[in-house]
Design a protein around this motif. Structure first.
Motif, short mmCIF file in Angstrom:
data_model
loop_
_atom_site.label_atom_id
_atom_site.label_comp_id
_atom_site.label_asym_id
_atom_site.label_seq_id
_atom_site.Cartn_x
_atom_site.Cartn_y
_atom_site.Cartn_z
N PRO A 78 0.80 -1.22 0.00
CA PRO A 78 0.00 0.00 0.00
C PRO A 78 0.84 1.27 0.00
O PRO A 78 1.89 1.33 0.64
CB PRO A 78 -0.79 -0.09 1.31
N LEU A 79 0.37 2.30 -0.72
CA LEU A 79 1.01 3.61 -0.73
C LEU A 79 0.07 4.69 -0.21
O LEU A 79 0.39 5.40 0.73
CB LEU A 79 1.41 4.00 -2.16
N ALA A 80 -1.08 4.84 -0.86
CA ALA A 80 -1.95 5.98 -0.58
C ALA A 80 -3.36 5.67 -1.04
O ALA A 80 -3.58 4.72 -1.80
CB ALA A 80 -1.42 7.21 -1.31
N PHE A 81 -4.32 6.49 -0.58
CA PHE A 81 -5.70 6.30 -1.04
C PHE A 81 -6.43 7.62 -1.07
O PHE A 81 -6.04 8.59 -0.42
CB PHE A 81 -6.44 5.28 -0.17
N THR A 82 -7.50 7.66 -1.87
CA THR A 82 -8.43 8.79 -1.85
C THR A 82 -9.76 8.31 -1.28
O THR A 82 -10.11 7.13 -1.37
CB THR A 82 -8.66 9.38 -3.25
N LEU A 83 -10.51 9.23 -0.70
CA LEU A 83 -11.77 8.92 -0.02
C LEU A 83 -12.87 9.82 -0.55
O LEU A 83 -12.83 11.03 -0.37
CB LEU A 83 -11.60 9.18 1.48
N SER A 84 -13.86 9.24 -1.22
CA SER A 84 -15.02 10.01 -1.66
C SER A 84 -16.19 9.64 -0.78
O SER A 84 -16.56 8.47 -0.65
CB SER A 84 -15.31 9.72 -3.13
N LEU A 85 -16.75 10.67 -0.16
CA LEU A 85 -17.77 10.48 0.87
C LEU A 85 -19.03 11.20 0.47
O LEU A 85 -19.01 12.39 0.14
CB LEU A 85 -17.30 11.17 2.16
N SER A 86 -20.16 10.51 0.53
CA SER A 86 -21.46 11.15 0.42
C SER A 86 -22.13 11.02 1.78
O SER A 86 -22.26 9.91 2.30
CB SER A 86 -22.24 10.46 -0.70
N LEU A 87 -22.50 12.16 2.39
CA LEU A 87 -23.01 12.18 3.77
C LEU A 87 -24.40 12.78 3.82
O LEU A 87 -24.61 13.87 3.29
CB LEU A 87 -22.09 13.03 4.65
N PRO A 88 -25.34 12.13 4.52
CA PRO A 88 -26.69 12.71 4.64
C PRO A 88 -26.70 13.97 5.50
O PRO A 88 -27.52 14.86 5.28
CB PRO A 88 -27.52 11.59 5.28
N GLN A 89 -25.80 14.01 6.51
CA GLN A 89 -25.68 15.23 7.32
C GLN A 89 -24.29 15.25 7.93
O GLN A 89 -23.60 14.23 7.90
CB GLN A 89 -26.74 15.30 8.43
N ILE A 90 -23.89 16.40 8.47
CA ILE A 90 -22.60 16.48 9.13
C ILE A 90 -22.79 16.21 10.61
O ILE A 90 -23.40 17.01 11.32
CB ILE A 90 -21.94 17.86 8.88
N CYS A 111 -0.37 3.70 4.83
CA CYS A 111 -1.11 4.06 3.62
C CYS A 111 -1.74 5.43 3.87
O CYS A 111 -2.55 5.60 4.79
CB CYS A 111 -2.18 2.99 3.37
N GLU A 112 -1.36 6.44 3.08
CA GLU A 112 -1.76 7.82 3.37
C GLU A 112 -3.03 8.22 2.65
O GLU A 112 -3.19 7.93 1.46
CB GLU A 112 -0.66 8.78 2.90
N LEU A 113 -3.89 8.98 3.34
CA LEU A 113 -5.05 9.61 2.68
C LEU A 113 -4.56 10.88 1.99
O LEU A 113 -4.10 11.81 2.66
CB LEU A 113 -6.13 9.94 3.71
N ILE A 114 -4.66 10.93 0.67
CA ILE A 114 -4.07 12.04 -0.08
C ILE A 114 -5.11 12.94 -0.74
O ILE A 114 -4.76 13.96 -1.33
CB ILE A 114 -3.09 11.54 -1.15
N GLY A 115 -6.41 12.60 -0.63
CA GLY A 115 -7.41 13.47 -1.25
C GLY A 115 -8.74 12.76 -1.31
O GLY A 115 -8.90 11.68 -0.74
N GLY A 116 -9.69 13.38 -1.99
CA GLY A 116 -11.01 12.76 -2.09
C GLY A 116 -12.05 13.74 -2.56
O GLY A 116 -11.74 14.74 -3.21
N ASP A 117 -13.27 13.46 -2.19
CA ASP A 117 -14.38 14.34 -2.52
C ASP A 117 -15.42 14.19 -1.42
O ASP A 117 -15.57 13.11 -0.85
CB ASP A 117 -14.96 13.97 -3.90
N THR A 118 -16.11 15.27 -1.11
CA THR A 118 -17.11 15.24 -0.05
C THR A 118 -18.37 15.92 -0.56
O THR A 118 -18.31 17.04 -1.07
CB THR A 118 -16.59 15.98 1.21
N THR A 119 -19.50 15.21 -0.44
CA THR A 119 -20.74 15.75 -0.98
C THR A 119 -21.90 15.35 -0.07
O THR A 119 -21.77 14.41 0.72
CB THR A 119 -20.96 15.24 -2.42
#
Ligand code: ADP
Ligand code: MG
Length: 312
Positions: A78-90, A111-119
């Protein structure tokens, strides 16, 4: 709290390996010269892959674990990962627990979190993971040869038994459920084993939909068939009276199935010990297409099950 506060508060940490992490349009990684990148994505959807009220720390663990398991199946590091999250509320408490579960496993495997998307939207977690592997070393589904042994790590069907108990379709003692529930909610990606098998295993796959169906991906890609032996399967059934059909058809095991020539039996036992991963030989690759199950008397057992498919 808005989208950017969520990212800053829960998903931004100092980078160690990445050149640039969260906060710009792209993350930047410096690939090691001569290494190949291994890339895989897995998405978890609320109500489909997990109960909506599941422990968020366990969910953070599992979302990354299922992706790490794909790297394990390729023998990649493992090196790194991105995280795309869809959330009903914060929900800060939920997000804190989720990110703690996620980062605990990420840190355990560097394994580093290097980016993503949040919606905003229905709860859904999608991770893309990057790993590295030396050229020609990756374990593929396509390399199984006639005469190879078939192996599986760990035990099978535990997650399925826990799921059925949580759904009320099976009764388990509190003690049994406490033993099996982590197998469903906190699977262990078999990274050390996968990496150790590079150069030894001829083919590998991680088990997400059940051994019976997943092994057939190896068979098709390798253009071979196989027989599994009921007596050899005994060690992979957990101790709670589960039938081998549950073990073969379970799903969510995140164990590795792999093939290797019989000359490698001793080294595979050694690697299993060295990586602390139970490994059991369960069958043989054959020229005759298809997958068969044979009992102790040498009789074929007709399979009465089918592996999981989201659209069937
Ligand atoms: P863009 O407008 O380019 O899509 P965003 O505004 O969506 O960028 O995201 C801002 C930064 O935060 C980016 O670097 C992105 O990779 C990162 N990011 C967004 N969501 C997450 C998340 N859930 N986990 C980690 N990083 C995230
Ligand atoms: Mg964006």
């Amino acid at each position: 709290m808005g989208e950017f506060d969520v990212i800053a508060a829960f998903f931004t940490r100092p980078m160690s390996r990445a050149v640039l992490g969260v906060g710009d349009d792209c993350a930047l990684l410096q690939p090691r010269p001569g290494m190949q990148l291994a890339v895989s994505s897995d998405m978890l959807v609320s109500g489909r892959h997990f109960f909506t009220d599941v422990d968020p720390a366990a969910l953070g663990h599992k979302a990354l674990a299922v992706n790490l398991s794909d790297l394990a199946a390729c023998g990649a590091q493992p090196l790194a990962f991105t995280l795309s999250l869809s959330l009903p509320q914060i929900d800060p408490d939920w997000l804190r627990a989720f990110s703690q579960g996620l980062f605990a496993l990420a840190d355990a495997h560097q394994c580093e979190l290097i980016g993503g998307d949040t919606t905003a939207g229905p709860l859904c977690i999608s991770i893309t993971i990057l790993g590295e592997v030396a050229p020609g070393q990756a374990l593929l589904r396509s390399g199984a040869q006639v005469g190879d042994d078939i192996y599986v790590s760990g035990t099978l069907g535990d997650a399925r038994v826990a799921l059925e108990a949580l759904q009320g379709h099976r009764s388990l003692s509190a003690h049994q459920l406490a033993l099996l529930r982590p197998r469903l909610e906190r699977p262990t990606p078999r990274l050390a084993l996968g990496q150790a098998l590079c150069g030894i295993a001829s083919a590998a796959i991680d088990l997400s939909d059940g051994l019976w169906g997943d092994l057939q991906h190896i068979l098709r890609r390798s253009k071979v068939g196989a027989t599994l032996h009921v007596p050899l399967l005994q060690p992979v059934l957990q101790q709670h009276g589960q039938a081998y059909t549950v073990a073969l058809n379970g799903g969510d095991d995140y164990e590795l199935a792999f093939t290797a020539g019989p000359q490698h039996r001793d080294i595979i036992s050694t690697l299993a010990l060295r990586t602390g991963t139970p490994v059991t030989r369960i069958g043989t690759i054959e020229a005759q297409p298809g997958l068969r199950l044979r009992d102790a008397a040498g009789q074929d057992v007709p399979p009465t099950f089918r592996s999981f498919d989201h659209f069937q």
